[in-house]
Design a protein around this motif. Structure first.
Motif, PDB file in Angstrom:
ATOM      1  N   GLU A  97       3.103   0.519   3.101  1.00  0.00           N
ATOM      2  CA  GLU A  97       3.013  -0.823   3.692  1.00  0.00           C
ATOM      3  C   GLU A  97       3.918  -1.710   2.849  1.00  0.00           C
ATOM      4  O   GLU A  97       3.689  -1.860   1.640  1.00  0.00           O
ATOM      5  CB  GLU A  97       1.567  -1.321   3.656  1.00  0.00           C
ATOM      6  CG  GLU A  97       1.398  -2.725   4.220  1.00  0.00           C
ATOM      7  CD  GLU A  97      -0.050  -3.208   4.118  1.00  0.00           C
ATOM      8  OE1 GLU A  97      -0.915  -2.448   3.635  1.00  0.00           O
ATOM      9  OE2 GLU A  97      -0.307  -4.366   4.501  1.00  0.00           O
TER      10      GLU A  97
ATOM     11  N   PHE B  68      -2.827  11.889   6.468  1.00  0.00           N
ATOM     12  CA  PHE B  68      -2.945  12.247   5.053  1.00  0.00           C
ATOM     13  C   PHE B  68      -3.570  11.078   4.323  1.00  0.00           C
ATOM     14  O   PHE B  68      -3.503   9.932   4.783  1.00  0.00           O
ATOM     15  CB  PHE B  68      -1.587  12.633   4.453  1.00  0.00           C
ATOM     16  CG  PHE B  68      -0.460  11.691   4.750  1.00  0.00           C
ATOM     17  CD1 PHE B  68       0.256  11.795   5.938  1.00  0.00           C
ATOM     18  CD2 PHE B  68      -0.092  10.710   3.840  1.00  0.00           C
ATOM     19  CE1 PHE B  68       1.304  10.925   6.210  1.00  0.00           C
ATOM     20  CE2 PHE B  68       0.960   9.851   4.099  1.00  0.00           C
ATOM     21  CZ  PHE B  68       1.663   9.960   5.301  1.00  0.00           C
TER      22      PHE B  68
ATOM     23  N   ARG C 217       5.525  13.604   2.738  1.00  0.00           N
ATOM     24  CA  ARG C 217       5.599  12.382   3.528  1.00  0.00           C
ATOM     25  C   ARG C 217       4.987  11.224   2.748  1.00  0.00           C
ATOM     26  O   ARG C 217       4.075  11.424   1.934  1.00  0.00           O
ATOM     27  CB  ARG C 217       4.834  12.558   4.837  1.00  0.00           C
ATOM     28  CG  ARG C 217       5.324  11.684   5.956  1.00  0.00           C
ATOM     29  CD  ARG C 217       4.642  12.060   7.261  1.00  0.00           C
ATOM     30  NE  ARG C 217       5.621  12.221   8.320  1.00  0.00           N
ATOM     31  CZ  ARG C 217       5.309  12.266   9.611  1.00  0.00           C
ATOM     32  NH1 ARG C 217       4.053  12.208  10.003  1.00  0.00           N
ATOM     33  NH2 ARG C 217       6.240  12.389  10.524  1.00  0.00           N
ATOM     34  N   ILE C 218       5.481  10.043   3.044  1.00  0.00           N
ATOM     35  CA  ILE C 218       4.937   8.812   2.466  1.00  0.00           C
ATOM     36  C   ILE C 218       4.664   7.850   3.610  1.00  0.00           C
ATOM     37  O   ILE C 218       5.469   7.737   4.541  1.00  0.00           O
ATOM     38  CB  ILE C 218       5.951   8.164   1.492  1.00  0.00           C
ATOM     39  CG1 ILE C 218       6.106   8.996   0.217  1.00  0.00           C
ATOM     40  CG2 ILE C 218       5.557   6.717   1.155  1.00  0.00           C
ATOM     41  CD1 ILE C 218       7.287   8.571  -0.634  1.00  0.00           C
ATOM     42  N   ALA C 219       3.525   7.155   3.523  1.00  0.00           N
ATOM     43  CA  ALA C 219       3.291   5.980   4.367  1.00  0.00           C
ATOM     44  C   ALA C 219       3.232   4.791   3.416  1.00  0.00           C
ATOM     45  O   ALA C 219       2.417   4.785   2.491  1.00  0.00           O
ATOM     46  CB  ALA C 219       1.993   6.106   5.148  1.00  0.00           C
TER      47      ALA C 219
ATOM     48  N   ARG D 282      11.041   5.688   9.342  1.00  0.00           N
ATOM     49  CA  ARG D 282      10.648   5.002  10.583  1.00  0.00           C
ATOM     50  C   ARG D 282       9.773   3.809  10.244  1.00  0.00           C
ATOM     51  O   ARG D 282       8.804   3.940   9.510  1.00  0.00           O
ATOM     52  CB  ARG D 282       9.902   5.956  11.510  1.00  0.00           C
ATOM     53  CG  ARG D 282      10.761   7.106  12.017  1.00  0.00           C
ATOM     54  CD  ARG D 282       9.941   8.088  12.821  1.00  0.00           C
ATOM     55  NE  ARG D 282       8.941   8.740  11.983  1.00  0.00           N
ATOM     56  CZ  ARG D 282       7.855   9.357  12.440  1.00  0.00           C
ATOM     57  NH1 ARG D 282       7.619   9.385  13.736  1.00  0.00           N
ATOM     58  NH2 ARG D 282       7.015   9.934  11.614  1.00  0.00           N
TER      59      ARG D 282
ATOM     60  N   SER E  85       0.857  -1.192   0.000  1.00  0.00           N
ATOM     61  CA  SER E  85       0.000   0.000   0.000  1.00  0.00           C
ATOM     62  C   SER E  85       0.886   1.233   0.000  1.00  0.00           C
ATOM     63  O   SER E  85       1.985   1.216   0.572  1.00  0.00           O
ATOM     64  CB  SER E  85      -0.892   0.047   1.251  1.00  0.00           C
ATOM     65  OG  SER E  85      -1.629  -1.125   1.410  1.00  0.00           O
ATOM     66  N   PHE E  86       0.364   2.291  -0.610  1.00  0.00           N
ATOM     67  CA  PHE E  86       1.114   3.546  -0.691  1.00  0.00           C
ATOM     68  C   PHE E  86       0.162   4.700  -0.434  1.00  0.00           C
ATOM     69  O   PHE E  86      -0.906   4.774  -1.048  1.00  0.00           O
ATOM     70  CB  PHE E  86       1.738   3.693  -2.085  1.00  0.00           C
ATOM     71  CG  PHE E  86       2.433   5.000  -2.326  1.00  0.00           C
ATOM     72  CD1 PHE E  86       3.786   5.131  -2.062  1.00  0.00           C
ATOM     73  CD2 PHE E  86       1.736   6.100  -2.821  1.00  0.00           C
ATOM     74  CE1 PHE E  86       4.444   6.340  -2.288  1.00  0.00           C
ATOM     75  CE2 PHE E  86       2.386   7.307  -3.051  1.00  0.00           C
ATOM     76  CZ  PHE E  86       3.742   7.423  -2.786  1.00  0.00           C
ATOM     77  N   VAL E  87       0.536   5.570   0.475  1.00  0.00           N
ATOM     78  CA  VAL E  87      -0.222   6.802   0.702  1.00  0.00           C
ATOM     79  C   VAL E  87       0.795   7.942   0.692  1.00  0.00           C
ATOM     80  O   VAL E  87       1.701   7.983   1.524  1.00  0.00           O
ATOM     81  CB  VAL E  87      -0.976   6.791   2.048  1.00  0.00           C
ATOM     82  CG1 VAL E  87      -1.865   8.038   2.165  1.00  0.00           C
ATOM     83  CG2 VAL E  87      -1.826   5.529   2.202  1.00  0.00           C
ATOM     84  N   GLY E  88       0.618   8.859  -0.263  1.00  0.00           N
ATOM     85  CA  GLY E  88       1.523   9.996  -0.361  1.00  0.00           C
ATOM     86  C   GLY E  88       0.822  11.261   0.101  1.00  0.00           C
ATOM     87  O   GLY E  88      -0.317  11.531  -0.296  1.00  0.00           O
ATOM     88  N   ALA E  89       1.479  12.017   0.962  1.00  0.00           N
ATOM     89  CA  ALA E  89       0.903  13.276   1.425  1.00  0.00           C
ATOM     90  C   ALA E  89       1.022  14.330   0.338  1.00  0.00           C
ATOM     91  O   ALA E  89       1.979  14.325  -0.449  1.00  0.00           O
ATOM     92  CB  ALA E  89       1.612  13.733   2.696  1.00  0.00           C
TER      93      ALA E  89
ATOM     94  N   PHE F 137       7.057   5.038   7.570  1.00  0.00           N
ATOM     95  CA  PHE F 137       6.823   6.457   7.298  1.00  0.00           C
ATOM     96  C   PHE F 137       8.144   7.082   6.839  1.00  0.00           C
ATOM     97  O   PHE F 137       9.179   6.907   7.494  1.00  0.00           O
ATOM     98  CB  PHE F 137       6.335   7.176   8.564  1.00  0.00           C
ATOM     99  CG  PHE F 137       4.835   7.203   8.703  1.00  0.00           C
ATOM    100  CD1 PHE F 137       4.095   6.048   8.616  1.00  0.00           C
ATOM    101  CD2 PHE F 137       4.168   8.397   8.925  1.00  0.00           C
ATOM    102  CE1 PHE F 137       2.710   6.062   8.748  1.00  0.00           C
ATOM    103  CE2 PHE F 137       2.784   8.424   9.076  1.00  0.00           C
ATOM    104  CZ  PHE F 137       2.054   7.261   8.979  1.00  0.00           C
TER     105      PHE F 137
ATOM    106  N   GLU G  66      -5.022   9.270   0.436  1.00  0.00           N
ATOM    107  CA  GLU G  66      -4.919   9.149  -1.016  1.00  0.00           C
ATOM    108  C   GLU G  66      -5.851   8.017  -1.426  1.00  0.00           C
ATOM    109  O   GLU G  66      -5.789   6.927  -0.835  1.00  0.00           O
ATOM    110  CB  GLU G  66      -3.475   8.837  -1.417  1.00  0.00           C
ATOM    111  CG  GLU G  66      -3.290   8.764  -2.912  1.00  0.00           C
ATOM    112  CD  GLU G  66      -1.826   8.568  -3.306  1.00  0.00           C
ATOM    113  OE1 GLU G  66      -0.933   8.774  -2.456  1.00  0.00           O
ATOM    114  OE2 GLU G  66      -1.590   8.192  -4.455  1.00  0.00           O
TER     115      GLU G  66
ATOM    116  N   ILE H  35       4.629  -0.982   8.403  1.00  0.00           N
ATOM    117  CA  ILE H  35       4.237   0.354   7.937  1.00  0.00           C
ATOM    118  C   ILE H  35       5.459   1.232   8.111  1.00  0.00           C
ATOM    119  O   ILE H  35       6.014   1.322   9.216  1.00  0.00           O
ATOM    120  CB  ILE H  35       3.069   0.936   8.754  1.00  0.00           C
ATOM    121  CG1 ILE H  35       1.836   0.032   8.675  1.00  0.00           C
ATOM    122  CG2 ILE H  35       2.713   2.329   8.236  1.00  0.00           C
ATOM    123  CD1 ILE H  35       0.669   0.511   9.549  1.00  0.00           C
TER     124      ILE H  35
END
Lengths: 138, 135
Positions: free
Chosen positions: A82, B68, A78-80, A126, A69-73, A114, B70, A112
């Motif tokens: 998985e 945040f 920032r990136i989160a 982290r 999984s990828f979540v980009g701010a 960050f 997405e 996860i």
């Protein structure tokens, strides 16, 4: 960083691809000089320290990381991610920080992670382990 | 701030206020929540019952450090503080005595459909236990 979301993810996937093929110059370019690194196996500061650590790991293990999984701010700050990590021990490594491995052992874990970014580089990484705990695959 | 990020702040407000009915509305009927110690909770009732029990024994507040989103996923960094209101030898994370404090810095992923979360997973980055001063 003015990426669209797909480009941002693509940029990060290129980092993982470089990591997976052991391209130290390629993935090393993603780290800031003074990056703070809180991995599962090491707490480090500085790009050179991180790369030295991964060279030590690569001498003993094959390591592949898969993006789940990828979540980009927005703004690329920032990136989160998985990440599913699979390691295969090429030699015995009884002092491995996350648990002893014997040659041929294969272990998988999901984390996860960050990433804090500044000007297209990671300034802090982290990692937190998702349940279940790492499992040996054979 | 995206709608998902606003909704998440509302969700945490409901949690910190122990507004259980409001909290239930954030969850899909098939919600699955895995907390940092691996406990898996399925369904609105299981989650609310779990948190209601935790809050009967500790004062717990969650601070959003960052969030945040997405697509259909939101990522959050959270800081939780537990203060034991009573002795809790069977507390899920570790035994607590009245007055003990326990801090958790965690990362969490929230997957949603429409306005409801259907999958939440949390991973602990740092823990810190602080016994009561005279403990």
């Amino acid at each position: 960083m003015n990426f669209g979301s797909q480009a941002f993810r693509g940029w990060f996937e290129a980092y993982l691809a470089a990591f997976n093929r052991g391209d130290f110059d390629g993935f090393g370019a993603y780290y800031a000089d003074d990056v703070i690194f809180h991995g599962q196996a090491a707490q480090l500061r500085g790009r050179n320290a991180v790369l030295d650590f991964y060279r030590t790991v690569r001498d003993r293990l094959d390591e592949q990381v898969e993006l789940v999984s990828f979540v980009g701010a927005s703004g690329g700050r920032r990136i989160a991610a998985e990440l599913r990590t699979t390691v295969l021990a090429r030699h015995d490594w009884l002092e491995m920080p996350t648990g002893a491995m014997r040659a041929g052992d294969k272990r998988q874990s999901v984390n996860i992670v960050f990433y804090d970014l500044h000007e297209h580089q990671f300034t802090r990484v982290r990692s937190a382990r998702l349940w279940p705990q790492p499992r040996t695959l054979r | 701030m995206t709608a998902a990020e606003r909704r998440f702040r509302d969700y945490m407000h409901a949690f910190n206020a122990s507004d259980w009915e409001a909290l239930r509305r954030f969850y899909a009927a098939d919600i699955e929540l895995v907390i940092g110690n691996g406990t898996t909770l399925r369904g609105r009732d299981a989650i609310v019952d779990f948190y209601r029990d935790i809050k009967s024994r500790t004062s717990r507040t969650i601070e959003i450090v960052d969030c945040f989103s997405e697509g259909n996923m939101l990522a959050a960094e959270l800081k939780s503080e537990f203060v034991a209101l009573i002795d809790a030898p069977d507390f899920p994370t570790r035994p607590l005595q009245r007055g003990d404090r326990y801090y958790i810095n965690s990362f969490a992923l929230y997957e949603f459909r429409g306005s409801e979360y259907h999958r939440i997973r949390a991973a602990v980055f740092r823990r810190e236990f602080r016994p009561r001063a005279d403990g």
